[in-house]
Design a protein around this motif. Sequence first.
Motif, short mmCIF file in Angstrom:
data_model
loop_
_atom_site.label_atom_id
_atom_site.label_comp_id
_atom_site.label_asym_id
_atom_site.label_seq_id
_atom_site.Cartn_x
_atom_site.Cartn_y
_atom_site.Cartn_z
N SER A 142 0.85 -1.20 0.00
CA SER A 142 0.00 0.00 0.00
C SER A 142 0.88 1.25 0.00
CB SER A 142 -0.88 0.00 1.25
OG SER A 142 -0.09 0.12 2.42
N HIS A 143 0.25 2.40 -0.18
CA HIS A 143 0.98 3.67 -0.08
C HIS A 143 1.60 3.80 1.31
CE1 HIS A 143 1.98 7.89 -0.76
NE2 HIS A 143 1.41 8.17 0.40
N TYR A 144 0.88 3.38 2.33
CA TYR A 144 1.38 3.41 3.71
C TYR A 144 2.66 2.58 3.83
CZ TYR A 144 1.56 1.81 8.61
OH TYR A 144 1.96 1.45 9.88
N GLY A 145 2.64 1.36 3.28
CA GLY A 145 3.81 0.50 3.36
C GLY A 145 4.99 1.06 2.59
N THR A 146 4.71 1.61 1.41
CA THR A 146 5.76 2.19 0.58
C THR A 146 6.48 3.32 1.31
OG1 THR A 146 4.64 1.65 -1.49
CG2 THR A 146 6.19 3.49 -1.54
N GLN A 147 5.71 4.25 1.84
CA GLN A 147 6.31 5.40 2.51
C GLN A 147 7.01 4.99 3.79
OE1 GLN A 147 6.54 8.44 1.07
NE2 GLN A 147 5.69 7.28 -0.62
N THR A 148 6.44 4.04 4.51
CA THR A 148 7.06 3.58 5.75
C THR A 148 8.41 2.92 5.48
OG1 THR A 148 4.89 3.26 6.78
CG2 THR A 148 6.75 2.12 7.78
N ALA A 149 8.45 2.07 4.47
CA ALA A 149 9.71 1.39 4.14
C ALA A 149 10.78 2.42 3.76
CB ALA A 149 9.49 0.41 2.99
N ARG A 150 10.41 3.40 2.95
CA ARG A 150 11.37 4.42 2.53
C ARG A 150 11.86 5.23 3.73
NH1 ARG A 150 11.54 6.49 -2.86
NH2 ARG A 150 10.60 5.05 -4.35
N GLN A 151 10.95 5.62 4.60
CA GLN A 151 11.32 6.46 5.73
C GLN A 151 12.21 5.70 6.71
OE1 GLN A 151 7.80 8.22 7.40
NE2 GLN A 151 7.24 9.22 5.48
N PHE A 152 11.84 4.46 7.02
CA PHE A 152 12.67 3.66 7.92
C PHE A 152 14.07 3.51 7.34
CE2 PHE A 152 9.00 2.70 10.36
CZ PHE A 152 9.39 2.01 11.50
N ALA A 153 14.14 3.13 6.07
CA ALA A 153 15.45 2.90 5.44
C ALA A 153 16.27 4.18 5.42
CB ALA A 153 15.25 2.36 4.03
N PHE A 154 15.64 5.29 5.08
CA PHE A 154 16.35 6.57 5.03
C PHE A 154 16.89 6.94 6.41
CE2 PHE A 154 16.64 11.13 5.50
CZ PHE A 154 17.32 11.52 4.35
N GLN A 155 16.05 6.84 7.43
CA GLN A 155 16.47 7.22 8.78
C GLN A 155 17.60 6.31 9.28
OE1 GLN A 155 12.69 6.88 10.73
NE2 GLN A 155 12.06 8.96 10.24
N LEU A 156 17.45 5.02 9.08
CA LEU A 156 18.46 4.08 9.57
C LEU A 156 19.76 4.20 8.79
CD1 LEU A 156 16.05 1.06 10.06
CD2 LEU A 156 17.19 2.35 11.88
N ALA A 157 19.67 4.37 7.47
CA ALA A 157 20.88 4.53 6.66
C ALA A 157 21.58 5.84 6.99
CB ALA A 157 20.54 4.47 5.17
N SER A 158 20.81 6.89 7.29
CA SER A 158 21.40 8.18 7.68
C SER A 158 22.19 8.06 8.97
CB SER A 158 20.29 9.23 7.86
OG SER A 158 19.65 9.53 6.64
#
Length: 367
Positions: free
Chosen positions: A124-140
Amino acid sequence: MNTREAIIALNMLPKIGPVRVRRMLDQFGSAEKILTADTNSLMRVDGIGSETAEIIRDWENRIDLSQELAEVERRGLSIVTQEDAEYPEALKLSYDPPLVLYVWGSILEIDRHALAIVGSRKTSHYGTQTARQFAFQLASSGMTIVSGLARGIDSHAHEGAIAAKNGRTIAVIGSGLGQIYPPENMALAERIADGRGAVVSEFPLNTSPSKKTFPMRNRIVAAWSQAVVVVECPEWSGARITANLAGEMGKTIYAVPGQIDRPTSAGCNALIREGATLVTGGHDILDDISTLPLREASHPQETPTVSLPSLTGAEQKIFAALENESLLMDDILTATGLPLPEINATLLKLEIMGLVKQMGGSRFARK
């Protein structure tokens, strides 16, 4: 033939696998001796029957080792064995570590600080955005994001990691590097390999994906990572298999809660009921994993925190325009004077960074 070539040859043979090879190594002492052993000697090893012994005895007629090595070199790839420094230590400690890893890109020492982000192919859109945000925050914050390059959550996790400054990601695929799957992710694979991590496979170059190869891929994702984050998945899925494998290895399982009426949330909600740690942002995980040094920290012993980069150019203009109210796309166009394609790309990046959210329709606001 040297030891390295012998290990690669054994890995190319069908119906062998790392567990059987390890037993044979204990018996014969080297990979070269396995390939030259007679049938009776091979069959004295636990798990080696007549069929497997015959495959090993006939290895030169079953594979073309020289062609494989030449193709690896031609494509600019590398093959990492358990004797190489690049081979992840976490994999060595697993029950059945891959004999070799075909690598497109680079595996670095910093990639030992790895977290897996996995989930459904249908998202879903929720899953898409959540995956991107988690990955971005953790990779940062210095974590390497490991996932499977599959459609859906995996792809968005890789994208989020790449969007972070100096972010790194490892894509473990269920096919050979000569058969990137799914094919539409070739461009993403190229971006990962081009200085942002590596695309990795244990399979010979031209291995096609199958129902057998994907579970094998999942065990590598689970073993490589210090913990697994499940963003969105149905009750039974590859993501749940990965989480279960990680749990059996003693790894921490994190799960993002979802709506109770969505089939794609059923797996995450079930994992939480079964004891997985509920998380709503990268900070929850970073608070829980407090011993990992920041990739570029000035004081490596500090507890990692999510550090977002300063906004520049289009990011700053759009973020400033949204200071006091939510705006429609037309309003953002007027306020910033930026071209529409640049606004769309920048809004997506700001969403990944967790700074902007899309409301109903084409209206955006600060988060």
